[in-house]
Write a protein that holds these residues in place. Structure first.
Motif, mmCIF file in Angstrom:
data_model
loop_
_atom_site.group_PDB
_atom_site.id
_atom_site.type_symbol
_atom_site.label_atom_id
_atom_site.label_comp_id
_atom_site.label_asym_id
_atom_site.label_seq_id
_atom_site.Cartn_x
_atom_site.Cartn_y
_atom_site.Cartn_z
ATOM 1 N N ALA A 157 -27.523 63.940 156.965
ATOM 2 C CA ALA A 157 -26.448 64.242 156.012
ATOM 3 C C ALA A 157 -26.979 64.539 154.615
ATOM 4 C CB ALA A 157 -25.449 63.082 155.949
ATOM 5 N N THR A 158 -28.101 63.941 154.258
ATOM 6 C CA THR A 158 -28.626 64.149 152.905
ATOM 7 C C THR A 158 -29.773 65.158 152.892
ATOM 8 O OG1 THR A 158 -30.085 62.256 153.220
ATOM 9 C CG2 THR A 158 -28.014 61.839 152.068
ATOM 10 N N GLY A 159 -30.102 65.708 154.064
ATOM 11 C CA GLY A 159 -31.217 66.653 154.115
ATOM 12 C C GLY A 159 -32.524 66.014 153.685
ATOM 13 N N ALA A 160 -32.767 64.808 154.174
ATOM 14 C CA ALA A 160 -33.981 64.075 153.793
ATOM 15 C C ALA A 160 -35.241 64.838 154.225
ATOM 16 C CB ALA A 160 -33.974 62.698 154.459
ATOM 17 N N ARG B 86 -16.338 53.381 159.931
ATOM 18 C CA ARG B 86 -14.876 53.294 160.091
ATOM 19 C C ARG B 86 -14.402 54.292 161.146
ATOM 20 N NH1 ARG B 86 -12.439 49.954 156.338
ATOM 21 N NH2 ARG B 86 -13.638 49.712 154.405
ATOM 22 N N ASP B 87 -13.292 53.921 161.796
ATOM 23 C CA ASP B 87 -12.681 54.840 162.765
ATOM 24 C C ASP B 87 -11.669 55.720 162.019
ATOM 25 O OD1 ASP B 87 -10.321 53.417 162.445
ATOM 26 O OD2 ASP B 87 -10.516 52.318 164.338
ATOM 27 N N ASN C 283 -15.116 59.797 164.898
ATOM 28 C CA ASN C 283 -13.836 60.383 165.292
ATOM 29 C C ASN C 283 -13.186 59.543 166.401
ATOM 30 O OD1 ASN C 283 -15.060 61.067 167.715
ATOM 31 N ND2 ASN C 283 -15.532 63.150 167.072
ATOM 32 N N ALA C 284 -12.080 60.057 166.938
ATOM 33 C CA ALA C 284 -11.306 59.264 167.895
ATOM 34 C C ALA C 284 -12.119 58.893 169.139
ATOM 35 C CB ALA C 284 -10.043 60.025 168.291
ATOM 36 N N ASP D 208 -18.889 61.840 162.687
ATOM 37 C CA ASP D 208 -18.364 63.102 162.226
ATOM 38 C C ASP D 208 -19.300 63.633 161.137
ATOM 39 O OD1 ASP D 208 -16.728 65.061 161.202
ATOM 40 O OD2 ASP D 208 -14.922 63.915 161.736
ATOM 41 N N SER D 209 -20.320 64.429 161.518
ATOM 42 C CA SER D 209 -21.395 64.726 160.553
ATOM 43 C C SER D 209 -20.911 65.461 159.303
ATOM 44 C CB SER D 209 -22.553 65.475 161.202
ATOM 45 O OG SER D 209 -22.189 66.088 162.369
#
Ligand code: ASP
Ligand code: MG
Length: 436
Positions: free
Chosen positions: A206-209, A182-183, A147-148, A153-154
């Protein structure tokens, strides 16, 4: 599975990582740039920042030569895969060249430095494909965003990653870039130096590994510093909080912010050794660990400052005035011990020491001890357990101790000793706590 720069630092290492990542089905592999590359890319940008395009071009030429050699060694058959690998590397070298010719400061620097991870992952992907493995690229620039304020940003990462994964379909192994992202404007940026660990933790969360594996070239965390002490042994498991306590001491462990996404998602992080893949390594998790001392670590070049004032007796607000001085000079305090008439603190950054001391003199009488070392003992040391403090203090009975701090968390006891006593203190602790 995350592999750092040295783990992919040569064709030979790339081959051995390729073996490790194809054991199971569907693992996601996060790679750093080959070791040395990020520094070299930053050097190119640095030449440009200093207006020296020739220096930049010469550094790029060295880099090009290095990668040409890597491709040659990794793809000796000179077949279609050699051509593909060469053309992918050329794409990055061309991109850097064009960035140099229209150089515009920080954004160009970020675009250039991103090429390190883009090149290492293209080499790995092409190598796996040349071996007939169904490997697929998960471009981190398509899902990793900050984010800014530069924070990942999960929610967005998780949403983008799952749609990307279903779009590209099943694979034996997925390869992705650490570090780069990326921003909010869509420009290329990164997660700061060493950020690939952070990438791995974010991807795992993010993938619940089931597990996040950080592969390096050491055998997990040791219970003492092997540079100073003999007979150290690997610590098999650590609580996230214990790992966080150790991080300050430069123990070869992950930065607390890097593993925060894993901790919050309750995903264990395992530290493993590429040189010894079958070794158990160190597991870091949220499970309540045994009630025992796990490891000791030390940090030197510490300065202790004592502020003594009878005005502190039964008064309020004194500590706050002391701390404000450190705040004004943006100097963080690491250890604190108080008595009714005085307080001792430690700092590891002396940049503003003269100014800090000058202001503290208005509050009390000051004593400064330099060249000190913090010894940190880590474990699940919840206060209702008996004997931990005694064992630690007893181990150090022949060493002058300047400060002792316990109770700030359940996970550590810190002691301040002279730097010259550091190695002796570490050895005694190993002897008394671990090797008895
Ligand atoms: N390549 C980046 C660096 O050297 C990121 C990383 O290796 O973690 O800082
Ligand atoms: Mg690294």
């Amino acid at each position: 599975m995350k592999f750092g720069g040295t783990s992919v630092g040569s064709p030979e290492r790339i081959r051995s990582v390729a073996g490790l990542i194809t054991k199971d089905d569907g693992d996601i592999v996060v790679l750093s740039a080959m070791s040395g590359t990020t520094n070299q890319l930053l050097e190119i940008a640095d030449y440009m920042n200093k207006g020296n395009a020739v220096g930049a071009a010469e550094t790029l030429e060295r880099l090009r030569g290095k990668y040409a050699g890597v491709v040659k060694e990794l793809f000796p058959d000179n077949d279609e895969w050699t051509a593909k690998a060469n053309s992918d590397i050329k794409e990055s070298i061309d991109a850097i060249t064009s960035e140099i010719s229209s150089y515009n400061g920080l954004q160009s620097e970020k675009n250039i430095v991103a090429r390190g991870e883009l090149m290492s992952t293209s080499l790995m992907l092409n190598y796996l494909l040349s071996c007939g493995v169904n490997a697929k690229m998960l471009p981190s620039l398509d899902y990793m965003t900050v984010n800014a304020s530069g924070e990942p940003d999960s929610k967005e990462i998780s949403a983008k990653l799952s749609s990307l994964l279903s779009e590209i379909g099943a694979a034996k192994v997925y390869i992705t870039q650490g570090f780069i992202c990326r921003d909010p404007e869509g420009n290329i940026t990164n997660l700061q130096r060493g950020g690939s660990d952070y990438s791995a933790s974010l991807v795992g969360a993010a993938t619940g590994a089931d597990e996040i594996q950080i592969w390096t070239d050491i055998d997990g965390m040791h219970n003492n510093d092997p540079r100073f002490v003999e007979n150290t042994s690997p610590v098999r498991e650590l609580h996230f909080e214990e790992a966080a306590e150790l991080a300050y001491f430069g123990a070869k462990i992950l930065h607390p912010t890097c593993i925060l996404p894993a901790k919050l998602s309750n995903i264990p992080v395992r530290l493993l050794n590429t040189m010894e893949p079958l070794a158990e390594g160190t597991m870091i998790h949220n499970a309540s660990p045994d009630h025992k001392i796990k490891a000791v670590a030390a940090k030197d070049n510490i300065t202790a400052i004592k502020i003594k004032s009878s005005r502190m007796l039964l008064a309020y607000g004194f500590l706050s005035r002391v701390f404000e001085v450190f705040e004004r000079y943006k100097t963080s305090i690491d250890m604190i011990v108080t008595s009714e008439v005085g307080v001792s603190v430690t700092i590891d950054n002396e940049q503003y020491l003269p100014q800090i001391l000058a202001e503290l003199k208005t509050l009390g009488t000051i004593t400064v001890d330099r060249d000190m070392a913090i010894i940190c003992v880590v474990g699940n040391l919840e206060w209702k357990n008996k004997g931990f403090e005694a064992a630690v203090v007893n181990a150090l009975k022949d060493i002058p101790v300047r400060m002792i701090s316990y109770g700030g968390s359940n996970y550590n006891i810190s002691l301040l000793v002279r730097k010259e006593d550091k190695v002796k203190a570490l050895s005694l602790l190993s002897e008394y706590l671990f090797n008895k």
